[in-house]
Design a protein around this motif. Structure first.
Motif, PDB file in Angstrom:
ATOM      1  N   VAL A 148      84.474  70.755  38.068  1.00 26.54           N
ATOM      2  CA  VAL A 148      84.050  69.699  37.147  1.00 26.54           C
ATOM      3  C   VAL A 148      85.237  69.299  36.270  1.00 26.54           C
ATOM      4  CG1 VAL A 148      82.551  69.143  35.205  1.00 26.54           C
ATOM      5  CG2 VAL A 148      81.656  70.452  37.134  1.00 26.54           C
ATOM      6  N   PRO A 149      85.604  68.017  36.239  1.00 28.59           N
ATOM      7  CA  PRO A 149      86.767  67.600  35.443  1.00 28.59           C
ATOM      8  C   PRO A 149      86.531  67.789  33.945  1.00 28.59           C
ATOM      9  CG  PRO A 149      86.107  65.893  37.012  1.00 28.59           C
ATOM     10  CD  PRO A 149      85.004  66.894  36.974  1.00 28.59           C
ATOM     11  N   VAL A 150      87.525  68.290  33.258  1.00 30.45           N
ATOM     12  CA  VAL A 150      87.462  68.471  31.807  1.00 30.45           C
ATOM     13  C   VAL A 150      88.693  67.804  31.196  1.00 30.45           C
ATOM     14  CG1 VAL A 150      87.344  70.101  29.890  1.00 30.45           C
ATOM     15  CG2 VAL A 150      86.253  70.669  32.077  1.00 30.45           C
ATOM     16  N   LEU A 151      88.460  66.860  30.282  1.00 28.74           N
ATOM     17  CA  LEU A 151      89.551  66.167  29.610  1.00 28.74           C
ATOM     18  C   LEU A 151      89.715  66.707  28.193  1.00 28.74           C
ATOM     19  CD1 LEU A 151      91.626  63.850  29.200  1.00 28.74           C
ATOM     20  CD2 LEU A 151      89.678  62.391  28.531  1.00 28.74           C
ATOM     21  N   PHE A 152      90.942  67.072  27.844  1.00 26.75           N
ATOM     22  CA  PHE A 152      91.266  67.485  26.482  1.00 26.75           C
ATOM     23  C   PHE A 152      92.002  66.313  25.828  1.00 26.75           C
ATOM     24  CE2 PHE A 152      90.527  71.327  28.783  1.00 26.75           C
ATOM     25  CZ  PHE A 152      89.884  72.140  27.871  1.00 26.75           C
ATOM     26  N   LEU A 153      91.310  65.659  24.919  1.00 31.87           N
ATOM     27  CA  LEU A 153      91.788  64.422  24.300  1.00 31.87           C
ATOM     28  C   LEU A 153      92.175  64.705  22.854  1.00 31.87           C
ATOM     29  CD1 LEU A 153      91.922  61.279  24.900  1.00 31.87           C
ATOM     30  CD2 LEU A 153      89.674  61.155  23.781  1.00 31.87           C
ATOM     31  N   TYR A 154      93.335  64.212  22.424  1.00 34.97           N
ATOM     32  CA  TYR A 154      93.751  64.516  21.058  1.00 34.97           C
ATOM     33  C   TYR A 154      94.322  63.292  20.354  1.00 34.97           C
ATOM     34  CZ  TYR A 154      98.545  64.734  22.914  1.00 34.97           C
ATOM     35  OH  TYR A 154      99.750  64.423  23.510  1.00 34.97           O
ATOM     36  N   GLY A 155      94.242  63.342  19.032  1.00 34.02           N
ATOM     37  CA  GLY A 155      94.889  62.379  18.152  1.00 34.02           C
ATOM     38  C   GLY A 155      95.615  63.166  17.081  1.00 34.02           C
ATOM     39  N   GLN A 215      79.489  77.142  30.896  1.00 32.85           N
ATOM     40  CA  GLN A 215      78.063  76.939  31.116  1.00 32.85           C
ATOM     41  C   GLN A 215      77.741  75.459  31.305  1.00 32.85           C
ATOM     42  OE1 GLN A 215      75.647  79.038  31.628  1.00 32.85           O
ATOM     43  NE2 GLN A 215      74.010  77.501  31.675  1.00 32.85           N
ATOM     44  N   THR A 216      78.374  74.605  30.512  1.00 36.03           N
ATOM     45  CA  THR A 216      78.160  73.163  30.627  1.00 36.03           C
ATOM     46  C   THR A 216      78.611  72.653  31.993  1.00 36.03           C
ATOM     47  OG1 THR A 216      78.456  72.885  28.243  1.00 36.03           O
ATOM     48  CG2 THR A 216      78.702  70.917  29.604  1.00 36.03           C
ATOM     49  N   ALA A 217      79.792  73.090  32.439  1.00 35.03           N
ATOM     50  CA  ALA A 217      80.285  72.683  33.755  1.00 35.03           C
ATOM     51  C   ALA A 217      79.363  73.194  34.854  1.00 35.03           C
ATOM     52  CB  ALA A 217      81.704  73.204  33.958  1.00 35.03           C
ATOM     53  N   HIS A 218      78.854  74.400  34.681  1.00 31.44           N
ATOM     54  CA  HIS A 218      77.920  74.971  35.662  1.00 31.44           C
ATOM     55  C   HIS A 218      76.652  74.129  35.737  1.00 31.44           C
ATOM     56  CE1 HIS A 218      75.937  78.147  38.002  1.00 31.44           C
ATOM     57  NE2 HIS A 218      74.876  77.946  37.226  1.00 31.44           N
ATOM     58  N   GLU A 219      76.125  73.699  34.596  1.00 31.52           N
ATOM     59  CA  GLU A 219      74.921  72.877  34.574  1.00 31.52           C
ATOM     60  C   GLU A 219      75.165  71.524  35.244  1.00 31.52           C
ATOM     61  OE1 GLU A 219      73.701  72.655  30.524  1.00 31.52           O
ATOM     62  OE2 GLU A 219      73.109  74.761  30.411  1.00 31.52           O
ATOM     63  N   ILE A 220      76.339  70.951  34.993  1.00 31.30           N
ATOM     64  CA  ILE A 220      76.668  69.669  35.619  1.00 31.30           C
ATOM     65  C   ILE A 220      76.744  69.810  37.133  1.00 31.30           C
ATOM     66  CG2 ILE A 220      78.495  67.945  35.885  1.00 31.30           C
ATOM     67  CD1 ILE A 220      79.137  68.350  32.929  1.00 31.30           C
ATOM     68  N   ALA A 221      77.427  70.853  37.582  1.00 35.45           N
ATOM     69  CA  ALA A 221      77.603  71.047  39.023  1.00 35.45           C
ATOM     70  C   ALA A 221      76.290  71.320  39.727  1.00 35.45           C
ATOM     71  CB  ALA A 221      78.580  72.192  39.269  1.00 35.45           C
ATOM     72  N   ASN A 222      75.318  71.874  39.024  1.00 31.56           N
ATOM     73  CA  ASN A 222      74.043  72.234  39.640  1.00 31.56           C
ATOM     74  C   ASN A 222      72.899  71.324  39.202  1.00 31.56           C
ATOM     75  OD1 ASN A 222      74.450  75.002  41.144  1.00 31.56           O
ATOM     76  ND2 ASN A 222      75.637  75.116  39.255  1.00 31.56           N
ATOM     77  N   ASP A 223      73.240  70.174  38.630  1.00 32.41           N
ATOM     78  CA  ASP A 223      72.218  69.250  38.183  1.00 32.41           C
ATOM     79  C   ASP A 223      71.462  68.695  39.381  1.00 32.41           C
ATOM     80  OD1 ASP A 223      71.699  66.055  37.460  1.00 32.41           O
ATOM     81  OD2 ASP A 223      71.130  67.493  35.908  1.00 32.41           O
ATOM     82  N   PRO A 224      70.127  68.744  39.400  1.00 32.39           N
ATOM     83  CA  PRO A 224      69.341  68.259  40.532  1.00 32.39           C
ATOM     84  C   PRO A 224      69.626  66.795  40.872  1.00 32.39           C
ATOM     85  CG  PRO A 224      67.959  69.504  39.031  1.00 32.39           C
ATOM     86  CD  PRO A 224      69.271  69.323  38.347  1.00 32.39           C
ATOM     87  N   ALA A 225      69.817  65.953  39.863  1.00 31.34           N
ATOM     88  CA  ALA A 225      70.096  64.557  40.109  1.00 31.34           C
ATOM     89  C   ALA A 225      71.434  64.385  40.815  1.00 31.34           C
ATOM     90  CB  ALA A 225      70.099  63.789  38.788  1.00 31.34           C
ATOM     91  N   ALA A 226      72.403  65.229  40.423  1.00 24.90           N
ATOM     92  CA  ALA A 226      73.716  65.150  41.069  1.00 24.90           C
ATOM     93  C   ALA A 226      73.617  65.582  42.526  1.00 24.90           C
ATOM     94  CB  ALA A 226      74.716  66.039  40.322  1.00 24.90           C
TER      95      ALA A 226
END
Length: 263
Positions: free
Chosen positions: A94-101, A247-258
């Motif tokens: 699952v892609p994770v972006l670290f965005l900063y200012g 945990q969030t990435a795991h939920e995204i990867a296993n989302d039924p809609a996905a």
């Protein structure tokens, strides 16, 4: 003369009358009452101690039940998690972006640290970008396609955005569509200084506006204070982020809609 009374002696007058019998009896009664009072106090302390022990046992049992509920909830995918991602076969992808200012470089350094922690935990598709670079390399509109974003942003002047975050900040502020970020799962760490007005104004801004535009906050926003030392907030925030990010990435990867979309 003295009169023996159960082992005690009382003084007598010359005519054989007992002197001070009433006073003696009163003293004896007071002594008995004091003993009875002490016994009742000890008994009360014992009852209270037993009640306290029982109460502690009950509270411990409740805490254990709550802990089990929390663990079960953590293991269950959140029904509020928003995603349409279909290309990720596992949480690691699952892609994770670290965005900063940043104005002085602190937010960039912290973002790099967070990204390295995420990579060490198994996240394989991590990227990092300044807000200005993101718009330059992609486009602002492309941001709506991001799935997981960890934002670290400082506040300058009188609650102003850093130079490399100003354009991104203006674009977010102008957006009106309430579901524009419906696919975004985000976390925000604000850096500020309580010696100045509008403490962590930019952290609060992005937290509020990401939510306003439909994003889902998967981790509590942190507000680090340079007046007391940003590490006091950054370190525990970092330690807590990594497992929740996984945990969030795991939920995204296993989302039924996905899964349905992928099929």
């Amino acid at each position: 003369h003295k009169l023996n009374n159960g082992g005690s002696t009382l003084p007598r007058t010359a005519f054989g009358a007992v002197v001070g019998a009433d006073a003696y009896g009163t003293k004896m009664s007071l002594a008995i009452l004091q003993r009875l009072k002490a016994q009742r106090a000890n008994a009360s302390k014992s009852r209270n101690a037993r009640k306290l022990k029982a109460g502690e046992a009950d509270r411990k049992l409740v805490d254990q039940k709550e802990a089990k509920k929390a663990a079960a909830a953590a293991a269950t995918p959140s029904p509020h998690l928003k995603t349409t991602i279909s290309q990720a076969a596992s949480w690691e992808e699952v892609p994770v972006l670290f965005l900063y200012g940043t104005q002085t470089g602190n937010a960039k350094e912290i973002s790099l640290l967070l990204m390295n922690e995420a990579k060490a935990a198994g996240h394989q598709r991590c990227s990092i970008s300044a807000m200005s670079d993101y718009i330059g390399n992609h486009s602002f509109e492309a941001f709506k396609n991001e799935r997981v974003v960890v934002t670290v942003v400082s506040t300058t002047g009188m609650g102003d955005p850093p130079n490399n975050a100003e354009t991104f900040w203006r674009q977010i502020r102008r957006k009106k569509e309430k579901n524009w970020l419906e696919n975004l799962n985000f976390a925000v760490l604000g850096l500020g200084d309580t010696n100045y007005q509008d403490f962590c104004a930019m952290g609060k801004f992005f937290d509020s506006h990401f939510s306003r535009l439909g994003g889902t906050k998967f981790y509590p926003t942190g507000y680090a204070d340079d007046a007391t030392g940003i590490d006091e907030v950054v370190e525990p925030w970092k330690e807590g982020l990594v497992p929740v990010l996984k945990q969030t990435a795991h939920e995204i990867a296993n989302d039924p809609a996905a899964a349905a979309a992928a099929a």
